[in-house]
Structures are given as structure tokens and as C-alpha cells.
Design an enzyme around this catalytic site. Structure first.
Site, PDB file in Angstrom:
ATOM      1  N   GLY A   1       8.276  -5.707  -3.368  1.00 57.55           N
ATOM      2  CA  GLY A   1       8.893  -5.213  -2.118  1.00 57.55           C
ATOM      3  C   GLY A   1       7.598  -4.413  -1.898  1.00 57.55           C
ATOM      4  CD  GLU A   2       7.204   0.643  -0.161  1.00 61.97           C
ATOM      5  OE1 GLU A   2       5.698  -0.145  -0.027  1.00 61.97           O
ATOM      6  OE2 GLU A   2       7.091   1.448  -0.743  1.00 61.97           O
ATOM      7  CB  SER A   3       7.412   1.287  -5.491  1.00 62.66           C
ATOM      8  OG  SER A   3       6.229   1.975  -4.755  1.00 62.66           O
TER       9      SER A   3
ATOM     10  CB  CYS B   1       4.779  -6.546  -6.968  1.00 66.14           C
ATOM     11  SG  CYS B   1       3.739  -5.644  -6.402  1.00 66.14           S
TER      12      CYS B   1
ATOM     13  CB  ILE C   1       1.008  -8.820  -2.237  1.00 66.14           C
ATOM     14  CG1 ILE C   1       1.077 -10.979  -2.623  1.00 66.14           C
ATOM     15  CG2 ILE C   1       1.707  -8.870  -0.563  1.00 66.14           C
ATOM     16  CD1 ILE C   1       2.578 -11.083  -2.380  1.00 66.14           C
ATOM     17  NE  ARG C   2       1.129  -2.448   0.625  1.00 64.25           N
ATOM     18  CZ  ARG C   2       2.315  -1.750   1.195  1.00 64.25           C
ATOM     19  NH1 ARG C   2       3.531  -2.651   2.212  1.00 64.25           N
ATOM     20  NH2 ARG C   2       2.284  -0.682   1.227  1.00 64.25           N
TER      21      ARG C   2
ATOM     22  CG  HIS D   1       4.398 -10.589  -6.057  1.00 64.33           C
ATOM     23  ND1 HIS D   1       5.471 -10.506  -5.708  1.00 64.33           N
ATOM     24  CD2 HIS D   1       3.525 -10.372  -5.830  1.00 64.33           C
ATOM     25  CE1 HIS D   1       5.127  -9.187  -5.526  1.00 64.33           C
ATOM     26  NE2 HIS D   1       3.991  -8.709  -4.819  1.00 64.33           N
TER      27      HIS D   1
ATOM     28  CD  GLU E   1       7.684 -13.136  -7.281  1.00 66.51           C
ATOM     29  OE1 GLU E   1       7.432 -12.486  -6.501  1.00 66.51           O
ATOM     30  OE2 GLU E   1       7.460 -12.996  -8.734  1.00 66.51           O
TER      31      GLU E   1
END
Length: 206
Positions: free
Chosen positions: A44-46, A76, A134-135, A183, A185
Site C-alpha cells: 500500500g502506501e507506507s 512492499c 509496484i513502486r 507482491h 499475493e
């Protein structure tokens, strides 16, 4: 076991855990954290997850659980949150810590730089793991107690030079903590989740 359900790809992790025979529950409250014997911290966004951990008053209980030996898998953004040190973090950003690593945020670039790759991951039998970046972060430095599980190869499968990413650590383990920059998953390859499920099962027996 639990999946931290504050932000990120919670549903995908729960499905992957179910596919390896583990019952996954959403963790949003301290009581839910106290009821599980292992936790996945999703991508997600840390910085957002950090803020939500504080808002939901889960940051200190989760730090304590890590210190007491609870198995935790971070993918991630989860890798960033498990790192003792981060590079490129936002002002005031904090981590849960526990892994003796320095992690660089957004090391592989922006969303448009996302890619998939097949990587050998130590401890995961059956050949290369299909991974999605992803990023994504990578590990710049790892302490002596950290087991490196996967690195980016010098050349890609199609023969291209990996550039600055070559040799960078993208999967690691320290004790009962497991972290991947990628990721698994979302690729349908659940073997990393099977590895984590084994860590949780081993911790139950000890």
C-alpha cells in the site's frame, strides 16, 4: 493469523493465506491483534499505513508483538514498515522496526515503472517465484542477523542489464520476520505465503 487491514491489498493477502490452508482475519483493533499468532502487513502506501497505525492505536501494540517474537510478514510497504531504518522517507515517517535493514522507498521508480519477474527465493521450493514490483523498495544494507532470500539478478530474463537494481536485496528474513519488496499475493504464486505459514506454525510449537 491476521492481515493488517488499515490500507493496501488486504483481500489479496487473505486469499493467498486461505489458499495455503491458513485462516486469515482482518486486524484493525488491538483486541484483534491479540487474538492472532501471526500478522501480514500488506503493500500500500507506507506513510499512510504509518499514520493509520497511530490513529487506530496499533503502532505500539504491534511493535511490542514484534519484540516478543510474533511472526510478521511485510510485503512492499510492509517491508518498509518492518525496517529499522529507511531512506527516502517522508518527514516524520516512522516504522515498526524489528529487521536490521536499511530500506530505500520507491527504489524501483514510479507506478509506470512497475514490472513482474521470476526470482529464485531461498526457502521456497519449486523453482522461481512469480513476483510483481509496484513502486517497490529494496534493501540497501542488511545486518549480520539478516538472511537474504532473494536479490535482483544482474540481467533480466530477456537479457537486459538490471542497472542500479542489480544485486539489490528484495526478500529477507530475520528470525520470525519475513519481508519482500514484491507482491506475491497478486501473481497467483502463494509459495511465499506458505513459507510464512510455516514460520507461524513453527512459532506455535516453540
Amino acid at each position: 493469523m491476521g492481515v493488517l487491514a488499515l490500507q493496501g491489498d488486504v483481500r489479496e493477502h487473505a486469499a493467498a493465506l486461505a489458499a495455503v490452508g491458513a485462516r486469515a482475519v482482518a486486524v484493525r483493533r488491538r483486541s484483534e491483534l491479540e487474538a492472532v499468532d501471526g500478522v501480514v502487513v500488506p503493500g500500500g502506501e507506507s506513510t499512510t499505513i504509518d499514520k493509520l497505525l497511530r490513529l487506530f492505536e496499533l503502532d505500539e501494540p504491534l511493535r511490542a508483538a514484534i519484540a516478543e517474537g510474533m511472526p510478521v510478514y511485510g510485503s512492499c510497504a510492509g517491508m518498509i514498515l518492518l525496517a529499522d531504518r529507511i531512506e527516502g522517507g517522508a518527514a516524520g515517517q516512522r516504522t515498526l522496526g524489528g529487521m536490521d535493514v536499511l530500506v530505500r522507498r520507491n527504489a524501483f521508480g514510479r507506478q509506470v515503472d512497475s514490472f513482474e519477474a521470476d526470482l529464485e527465493v531461498a526457502g521456497v521450493p519449486g523453482g522461481p517465484v512469480r513476483t510483481a514490483f509496484i513502486r517497490a523498495p529494496w534493501v540497501e544494507q542488511a545486518g549480520p542477523g539478516v538472511e537474504v532470500l532473494a536479490r535482483i539478478p544482474a540481467t533480466t530474463a530477456d537479457g537486459r542489464d538490471a542497472g542500479a537494481a542489480a544485486g539489490k536485496i528484495v526478500a529477507a528474513r530475520q528470525g520470525r520476520l519475513l519481508a519482500t519488496a514484491f507482491h506475491p499475493e497478486i501473481t497467483g504464486d502463494v509459495r511465499v505465503h506458505a513459507l510464512f505459514a510455516r514460520l507461524v506454525e513453527d512459532s506455535r510449537r516453540s
